[in-house]
Design a protein around this motif. Sequence first.
Motif, PDB file in Angstrom:
ATOM      1  N   ALA A 396     -14.118 -24.494 -20.261  1.00  0.00           N
ATOM      2  CA  ALA A 396     -15.106 -23.564 -20.819  1.00  0.00           C
ATOM      3  C   ALA A 396     -16.358 -24.318 -21.260  1.00  0.00           C
ATOM      4  O   ALA A 396     -17.489 -23.881 -21.012  1.00  0.00           O
ATOM      5  N   VAL A 397     -16.176 -25.480 -21.896  1.00  0.00           N
ATOM      6  CA  VAL A 397     -17.325 -26.280 -22.329  1.00  0.00           C
ATOM      7  C   VAL A 397     -18.037 -26.892 -21.125  1.00  0.00           C
ATOM      8  O   VAL A 397     -19.275 -26.918 -21.064  1.00  0.00           O
ATOM      9  N   LEU A 398     -17.273 -27.393 -20.159  1.00  0.00           N
ATOM     10  CA  LEU A 398     -17.895 -27.964 -18.967  1.00  0.00           C
ATOM     11  C   LEU A 398     -18.749 -26.926 -18.243  1.00  0.00           C
ATOM     12  O   LEU A 398     -19.810 -27.255 -17.697  1.00  0.00           O
ATOM     13  N   GLU A 399     -18.305 -25.680 -18.254  1.00  0.00           N
ATOM     14  CA  GLU A 399     -19.080 -24.623 -17.616  1.00  0.00           C
ATOM     15  C   GLU A 399     -20.402 -24.402 -18.354  1.00  0.00           C
ATOM     16  O   GLU A 399     -21.460 -24.225 -17.736  1.00  0.00           O
ATOM     17  N   LEU A 400     -20.372 -24.444 -19.694  1.00  0.00           N
ATOM     18  CA  LEU A 400     -21.605 -24.318 -20.481  1.00  0.00           C
ATOM     19  C   LEU A 400     -22.559 -25.476 -20.184  1.00  0.00           C
ATOM     20  O   LEU A 400     -23.765 -25.277 -19.994  1.00  0.00           O
ATOM     21  N   LEU A 401     -22.006 -26.678 -20.165  1.00  0.00           N
ATOM     22  CA  LEU A 401     -22.830 -27.863 -19.906  1.00  0.00           C
ATOM     23  C   LEU A 401     -23.380 -27.851 -18.485  1.00  0.00           C
ATOM     24  O   LEU A 401     -24.514 -28.290 -18.250  1.00  0.00           O
ATOM     25  N   TYR A 402     -22.599 -27.354 -17.550  1.00  0.00           N
ATOM     26  CA  TYR A 402     -23.032 -27.285 -16.154  1.00  0.00           C
ATOM     27  C   TYR A 402     -24.253 -26.378 -16.005  1.00  0.00           C
ATOM     28  O   TYR A 402     -25.230 -26.728 -15.332  1.00  0.00           O
ATOM     29  N   HIS A 403     -24.218 -25.216 -16.646  1.00  0.00           N
ATOM     30  CA  HIS A 403     -25.332 -24.276 -16.536  1.00  0.00           C
ATOM     31  C   HIS A 403     -26.588 -24.807 -17.232  1.00  0.00           C
ATOM     32  O   HIS A 403     -27.709 -24.474 -16.830  1.00  0.00           O
ATOM     33  N   ALA A 404     -26.398 -25.630 -18.279  1.00  0.00           N
ATOM     34  CA  ALA A 404     -27.545 -26.176 -18.993  1.00  0.00           C
ATOM     35  C   ALA A 404     -28.100 -27.444 -18.348  1.00  0.00           C
ATOM     36  O   ALA A 404     -29.193 -27.891 -18.697  1.00  0.00           O
ATOM     37  N   ALA A 405     -27.359 -28.017 -17.411  1.00  0.00           N
ATOM     38  CA  ALA A 405     -27.745 -29.305 -16.818  1.00  0.00           C
ATOM     39  C   ALA A 405     -28.784 -29.130 -15.717  1.00  0.00           C
ATOM     40  O   ALA A 405     -28.827 -28.107 -15.033  1.00  0.00           O
ATOM     41  N   GLU A 406     -29.617 -30.144 -15.575  1.00  0.00           N
ATOM     42  CA  GLU A 406     -30.581 -30.153 -14.471  1.00  0.00           C
ATOM     43  C   GLU A 406     -29.886 -30.542 -13.167  1.00  0.00           C
ATOM     44  O   GLU A 406     -30.249 -30.051 -12.101  1.00  0.00           O
ATOM     45  N   GLU A 407     -28.917 -31.440 -13.271  1.00  0.00           N
ATOM     46  CA  GLU A 407     -28.169 -31.857 -12.086  1.00  0.00           C
ATOM     47  C   GLU A 407     -26.911 -30.997 -11.978  1.00  0.00           C
ATOM     48  O   GLU A 407     -26.152 -30.881 -12.928  1.00  0.00           O
ATOM     49  N   LYS A 408     -26.703 -30.417 -10.809  1.00  0.00           N
ATOM     50  CA  LYS A 408     -25.571 -29.525 -10.608  1.00  0.00           C
ATOM     51  C   LYS A 408     -24.797 -29.936  -9.353  1.00  0.00           C
ATOM     52  O   LYS A 408     -24.990 -29.369  -8.281  1.00  0.00           O
ATOM     53  N   PRO A 409     -23.920 -30.922  -9.473  1.00  0.00           N
ATOM     54  CA  PRO A 409     -23.138 -31.365  -8.313  1.00  0.00           C
ATOM     55  C   PRO A 409     -22.130 -30.289  -7.911  1.00  0.00           C
ATOM     56  O   PRO A 409     -21.715 -29.461  -8.728  1.00  0.00           O
ATOM     57  N   GLU A 410     -21.728 -30.300  -6.656  1.00  0.00           N
ATOM     58  CA  GLU A 410     -20.699 -29.376  -6.187  1.00  0.00           C
ATOM     59  C   GLU A 410     -19.303 -29.911  -6.507  1.00  0.00           C
ATOM     60  O   GLU A 410     -18.418 -29.149  -6.906  1.00  0.00           O
ATOM     61  N   ARG A 411     -19.137 -31.208  -6.328  1.00  0.00           N
ATOM     62  CA  ARG A 411     -17.843 -31.829  -6.589  1.00  0.00           C
ATOM     63  C   ARG A 411     -18.069 -33.274  -7.018  1.00  0.00           C
ATOM     64  O   ARG A 411     -18.999 -33.921  -6.543  1.00  0.00           O
TER      65      ARG A 411
END
Length: 562
Positions: A396-411
């Motif tokens: 759940a936290v990683l998802e929040l951080l992912y949406h706020a991040a400039e870099e969005k890797p696929e894997r």
Amino acid sequence: MLKSTLEAFSDNLFSDKNGQARQTAIAGTVELSNLIPPTVSYESRGNVLLIGEQETITALAPQFSALNSVTLLVTEKATERTGEKAGTAANGDNMYFSDQVAVKGYLGAFEVTCRSDANLAKIAIGRDCFDLVVDMTAEGVVTTEIPAPGYYGVGAGKAKLANVIEDLPAMLGTFDKPKYFRLNPDICAHSSRGVSGCDRCVDACPAGALSSNGHAIEINPYLCQGVGTCATACPTEAISYALPDPDNTQHFVHRLLKRYLQEGGEKPTLLLFGNRDEQSVANALSTLPSTVIPVALEELATVGIDTWFSALAYGAHQVLLATNTAYIPATIDRVLTDELAIAQNFLTELGYEAERIALFDLASAESFKAFDAALLPIAVSSAERIEGTKREKLFAVLELLYHAAEEKPERSDVPENAPYGSVECQSNDCTLCMGCVAVCPTRALHAIGERPGLLFIEEDCVQCGMCEKACPEKVIALKPGLNWNKASRQEARVVYEEAAACCTSCGKPFAPASMVKMLTEKLQGHSQFQGDAIRRLAMCEDCRVRDVFSKIEDDPESQLRV
């Protein structure tokens, strides 16, 4: 403890806005507490064994004359037969000789054997075990990093002689110790149906309290010292810390940070530390900025990656794991280092600073510099606390951080032995035997149900490896890594499916068509599948039974013909 640690400094050093907000938040937040935990009991009669060179232990023996009995075991090269009494020394010492000694047990129950497997306690004091052991040998007879209660490794530096001399005479009677852990074998990924899997908890215990009996994990509560590394390393929460549990710790952190921010505090840094480092933390607080909020834990390693990331979601700019790094036992250091490597890998993959979660040496307090900005907006960090299992909270936290991040890797790749990843299946050779499904501890792998097929949910996979070992065709392989796409990670993905064979009697789908074909080809020459018997392989389980009994009814004597 948090309140008392800060009160000494609050009047003079921390009168600024952040210091006052911190003091109010700590004073107004109910502290973590242990509410009547389950316990185990030790019983000591005061029979002590001294191990070491003759001159050393003979000089030490009078210090323990108040105890019930004192036995000396000399480890210098023995000239007498092992296990036999070497004669009573001039001062009346009960002395024995052996250059090969084994000690196992705990306070009130130490089994000591010599070269010939002789039970020394039986010989020396007529009992099955000693209650206390003072080991003066340089290397130590017991090699675990954290010895059991009642064992004092003075010669190896695991205990101070002055403290032992002072404390040992009081070690008579019954003593209770908390039972630090909870164990749920139903979700353990260690073993299933004879297939071995995860053993992270066993490797993570510095006290030697965890072991495998070949089928399940066993925890000796008398050896457990509550370090918590087993719970931190466990990917399924089969082992959880109980004093308090990490869920309560996270709720406490949420309330603490929320109150700090409500009181006008800025740039909070969370400082997690174990109780044993309380004095060092108190000393460091006079140097650290007032934005640093200390949180005391029973042991530093009792919480892991889910708690650290939850703190970032609740508004902490940084999470520090504070200790005197030079004195961390090797196993605890390794577990924390591995968990930190995973956490920092997640952060850097999203373009964040790795030091947002970091091990902090209390000796370096003067050089500390805080992060000016939070990773998530205040509106997010002040929201309701995150619920669920530790994996659910982490994702759940990683998802929040992912949406706020400039870099969005696929894997992203993950450090070795990290419990995150997928599986690959060479579907052309898969027979859909469901051996992998039978051993999967989290149902990451499960059957489709209405038709022959295998489903996989990546977020639930802990990379225990049991599916890989259980596959008779060897077509399953682990693929470590993290899929950042939430929908893809949580979906039940079809790994392999094929057409169903329908029962030739009732028409119900009952098995993969390829499996029925393979069995028919392999068994058609078998004596038990001659004539009409071979056609039962193309029937469902119900029709197959009915067909067998129908033949018995029509021709009872057929059962006598082999």
